[in-house]
Design a protein around this motif. Structure first.
Motif, short mmCIF file in Angstrom:
data_model
loop_
_atom_site.label_atom_id
_atom_site.label_comp_id
_atom_site.label_asym_id
_atom_site.label_seq_id
_atom_site.Cartn_x
_atom_site.Cartn_y
_atom_site.Cartn_z
N GLY A 47 6.59 6.80 17.54
CA GLY A 47 7.01 7.47 16.32
C GLY A 47 8.47 7.85 16.34
O GLY A 47 9.03 8.13 17.41
N ARG A 48 9.08 7.88 15.16
CA ARG A 48 10.43 8.37 14.97
C ARG A 48 10.43 9.28 13.75
O ARG A 48 9.74 9.01 12.77
CB ARG A 48 11.43 7.22 14.77
N SER A 49 11.22 10.34 13.81
CA SER A 49 11.13 11.35 12.78
C SER A 49 12.45 11.60 12.07
O SER A 49 13.51 11.15 12.52
CB SER A 49 10.61 12.67 13.36
N ILE A 50 12.36 12.34 10.95
CA ILE A 50 13.53 12.80 10.22
C ILE A 50 13.80 14.24 10.62
O ILE A 50 12.94 14.92 11.20
CB ILE A 50 13.31 12.70 8.70
N GLN A 51 15.00 14.72 10.32
CA GLN A 51 15.36 16.08 10.65
C GLN A 51 14.39 17.05 9.98
O GLN A 51 14.08 16.93 8.81
CB GLN A 51 16.79 16.37 10.18
N SER B 212 0.78 -1.24 0.00
CA SER B 212 0.00 0.00 0.00
C SER B 212 0.81 1.29 0.00
O SER B 212 0.23 2.38 -0.06
CB SER B 212 -0.91 0.01 1.24
N PHE B 213 2.13 1.20 0.05
CA PHE B 213 2.93 2.40 0.24
C PHE B 213 3.50 2.90 -1.08
O PHE B 213 4.06 2.12 -1.86
CB PHE B 213 4.08 2.08 1.22
N ASP B 214 3.34 4.18 -1.34
CA ASP B 214 3.89 4.82 -2.53
C ASP B 214 4.96 5.80 -2.09
O ASP B 214 4.65 6.91 -1.64
CB ASP B 214 2.78 5.55 -3.30
N PRO B 215 6.24 5.44 -2.19
CA PRO B 215 7.30 6.31 -1.66
C PRO B 215 7.40 7.65 -2.35
O PRO B 215 7.95 8.60 -1.79
CB PRO B 215 8.58 5.48 -1.87
N GLU B 216 6.86 7.77 -3.55
CA GLU B 216 6.91 9.04 -4.26
C GLU B 216 5.90 10.04 -3.73
O GLU B 216 6.13 11.25 -3.74
CB GLU B 216 6.68 8.81 -5.77
N ASN B 217 4.75 9.54 -3.28
CA ASN B 217 3.66 10.43 -2.87
C ASN B 217 3.34 10.38 -1.38
O ASN B 217 2.73 11.30 -0.86
CB ASN B 217 2.39 10.10 -3.67
N ASP B 218 3.71 9.29 -0.74
CA ASP B 218 3.45 9.17 0.70
C ASP B 218 4.66 9.69 1.47
O ASP B 218 5.74 9.12 1.39
CB ASP B 218 3.17 7.71 1.08
N ASN B 219 4.46 10.75 2.22
CA ASN B 219 5.57 11.38 2.95
C ASN B 219 5.67 10.92 4.39
O ASN B 219 6.54 11.40 5.13
CB ASN B 219 5.43 12.90 2.88
N VAL B 220 4.78 10.01 4.81
CA VAL B 220 4.85 9.45 6.15
C VAL B 220 4.53 7.96 6.08
O VAL B 220 4.00 7.47 5.08
CB VAL B 220 3.85 10.13 7.12
N PRO C 80 9.01 10.15 8.26
CA PRO C 80 8.50 10.16 9.63
C PRO C 80 7.53 8.98 9.80
O PRO C 80 6.66 8.77 8.95
CB PRO C 80 7.79 11.51 9.75
N THR C 81 7.69 8.23 10.89
CA THR C 81 7.00 6.94 11.00
C THR C 81 6.34 6.76 12.36
O THR C 81 6.95 7.07 13.39
CB THR C 81 8.01 5.80 10.78
N PHE C 82 5.12 6.24 12.34
CA PHE C 82 4.46 5.75 13.55
C PHE C 82 4.09 4.29 13.33
O PHE C 82 3.51 3.93 12.30
CB PHE C 82 3.19 6.55 13.88
N VAL C 83 4.41 3.44 14.31
CA VAL C 83 4.01 2.05 14.30
C VAL C 83 3.17 1.82 15.55
O VAL C 83 3.57 2.17 16.66
CB VAL C 83 5.24 1.11 14.29
N ILE C 84 1.99 1.22 15.36
CA ILE C 84 0.97 1.17 16.41
C ILE C 84 0.57 -0.27 16.71
O ILE C 84 0.30 -1.05 15.79
CB ILE C 84 -0.27 1.98 15.99
N ALA C 85 0.51 -0.61 17.98
CA ALA C 85 0.01 -1.92 18.43
C ALA C 85 -1.38 -1.73 19.03
O ALA C 85 -1.54 -1.02 20.02
CB ALA C 85 0.96 -2.52 19.45
#
Length: 574
Positions: free
Chosen positions: A400-404, A349-357, A384-389
């Motif tokens: 979550g962990r982020s980019i500069q 489901s992830f599109d690295p060109e258009n999905d910025n998170v 920038p990423t959130f992983v949820i349980a």
């Protein structure tokens, strides 16, 4: 689907630059150039950077509300009051509890202590945590001292006040939207205006409190320096900036760690496979010691970690260290399964060109491990990423962990309508969310990042500190280079590159997914370890390699080791 890094070379002064004349003559040119890159230009600044001294630590009473905290604690000492230390379940929280307990014991107090279980009570001073804490206390506390939590717990502090319990907060987290809690003292540079101490982790704050107590009432039998190993472990593991006093505390704490008086830490170091003599470097803490202490809290057994730090019995320490090692192996298994699931989801489901998170969730995931996977995905895809349980009721706890350039705290505020709660730091944060709101949160989070960053900011860049030839990688260089340590946040380990490198023999698989590479450059041969390299397709040679260097000690012999971070086909750089 891995992000392709753009390699850039940081500006570097030339060999004849006047700025280099201020440095000691015995420093190699490369080390002088690295120091200039880090903002050191000779004089007292370079001396304090290369030889940080404990005598340069500032007056602890310069921290806001420190005087109130000291006064209230000595009131408890003089009146024989009951005190409870309430900590967090990560490395910073556990070491803070151990250090604070030690200093209070030195003043003839016997404090109770409590750490919440992550899956049941959640982070910090929660209502559920308070309930269990009070039920387990032998006597109702007159004073609760929170460490590594409490700053945003306005309602919970009020609840304790209504029960007739005073509260002191020792913390380093940001204040919540309700502002400062009504505690006797909140010793936290993040709630002060223009404080110079915002880099301290909670163990650093507790160390400053202990220093303040000792300045007010000296104890001839208590040597605070003996506890610097705890502070160093917390400071490195919590990834706070290794600047100013943190640099002093970690440099001296790592010296103590190699000969720790804490039986549990000493045994854990051995169980973690660390056998190097002399000063341990920060990477041993970050990759071997810290994860094992953290694993206890992640797997819902935080008291195992705390008891390890408190025990002086070597047999019990061995059992507890082995237990933490077992927790860590379970954590690694959970982590691998979640990572595999997450990557499969992204492929679908992830599109690295258009999905910025990246925002992913599952009911099958362990909440104690999602932060590690979020960090891995953030680095792998530079998003920038959130992983949820999610639990069986559909309530999710995410990390979550982020980019500069992307503040997760601000992002959480922007997306607050989609969340139950959330908070933390700019680069690492947590949230609680209902399963039905995850897609909505992903859209809002993506919009926030898209609208507040540029395409250039979102593209991963590999910042190379300096070009180095194989012939210059000597033990003499390493001896001087190690004076730049400890490496970490705000003093990153230098990243070097060597160009036009050829493989001299086929790579060798090491472990599950690592490679050992054998290379040649202009007649000089070197080998290197490429962690995770077995999962990558090696480019066509000749190569450019980006790498770090370290000291390796095997059977008493020291050598310079090379760890490859990135590799590409050779491309000339300006």
């Amino acid at each position: 689907m891995k992000s392709s890094f753009q390699w850039t070379l940081r500006p570097c002064v030339g060999e004849t630059d006047p700025a280099l004349k201020a440095f000691p003559d015995d420093l190699p040119l490369l080390v002088k150039q690295l120091l200039v890159q880090r903002g050191c230009f000779g004089g007292e600044g370079i001396e304090s950077f290369l030889e940080p001294r404990l005598s340069n630590l500032s007056d602890p009473f310069l921290m806001g509300e420190m005087d109130r905290a000291v006064e209230r604690i000595f009131q408890a000492v003089d009146n024989d009051e009951t005190v409870c230390i309430y900590g967090d379940y990560d490395v910073d929280g556990v070491t803070s509890v151990a250090l604070l307990r030690a200093i209070l014991l030195a003043y003839d107090m016997t404090p109770q202590y409590f750490i919440p279980v992550r899956s049941r009570e959640g982070y910090g001073l929660s209502e559920a945590g308070i309930r269990r804490c009070l039920s387990e206390c032998n006597t109702k506390p007159d004073l609760i001292i929170t460490v590594d939590c409490g700053t945003s717990s306005v309602n919970e502090v009020e609840q304790l006040n209504n029960l007739g319990i005073d509260v002191i907060v020792l913390d380093h987290h940001e204040a919540g939207p309700l502002g400062r809690p009504d505690a006797i003292a909140v010793v936290n540079a993040k709630v002060e205006e223009n404080s110079p101490y915002t880099y301290l982790c909670s163990a650093g704050v507790v160390f400053k409190l202990a220093h303040a107590l000792l300045k007010e009432r000296q104890l001839k039998t208590f040597d605070l320096r003996q506890y610097l190993d705890l502070v160093a472990v917390a400071t490195v593991a919590d990834i706070v900036p290794l600047v100013d006093e943190n640099r002093i505390l970690v440099r001296h704490g790592l010296i103590r760690l190699a000969q720790s008086r804490h039986t549990g830490l000493k045994v854990l170091t051995e169980v973690a496979g660390i056998h190097q003599s002399g000063i341990l470097n920060a990477s041993y803490v970050g990759f071997r010691i810290g994860p094992r202490i953290n694993a206890a809290g992640r797997m819902d057994s935080p008291m195992d970690a705390l008891e390890l730090l408190l025990t002086m019995d070597s047999e019990r320490a061995t059992r507890l260290a082995q237990m933490l090692d077992s927790h860590n192996r379970r954590r690694q298994e959970e982590e691998e399964q979640i990572r595999t699931d997450a990557v499969e989801m992204l492929h679908e489901s992830f599109d690295p060109e258009n999905d910025n998170v990246i925002v992913l969730g599952s009911r099958a995931w362990h909440p104690g491990v999602v932060g590690i996977v979020a960090s891995q995905l953030m680095r792998r895809y530079h998003k920038p990423t959130f992983v949820i349980a999610f639990d069986e009721t559909g309530v999710g706890k995410g990390s979550g962990r982020s980019i500069q350039g992307v503040s997760l705290v601000q992002a959480i505020h922007h997306c607050a309508d989609s969340l139950v709660s959330g908070g933390g730091h700019d680069m690492a944060a947590g949230l609680v969310i209902e399963e039905s709101k995850m897609d909505e949160f992903r859209r809002k989070f993506n919009d926030y990042v898209t609208n507040t960053t540029t395409e250039e900011q979102r593209h991963p860049i590999l910042h190379i500190d300096m070009k180095v030839a194989f012939r210059d990688l000597t033990m003499d260089l390493l001896d001087s280079y190690e004076k730049l340590e400890p490496f970490g946040n705000s003093n990153p380990q230098p990243l070097f590159m060597s160009e036009n490198v050829f493989p001299s023999e086929p790579p060798k698989h090491v472990g599950t997914n690592h490679l050992k590479l054998f290379m040649r450059q202009q007649g000089v041969e070197r080998d290197a370890i490429y962690f995770g390299g077995a999962e990558r397709e090696l480019p066509e040679p000749p190569w450019d390699i980006a790498f770090t260097i370290d000291r390796n000690v095997f059977r008493g012999r020291a050598s310079l080791s090379i760890s490859i971070q990135e590799i590409r086909s050779h491309q000339p750089m300006d």
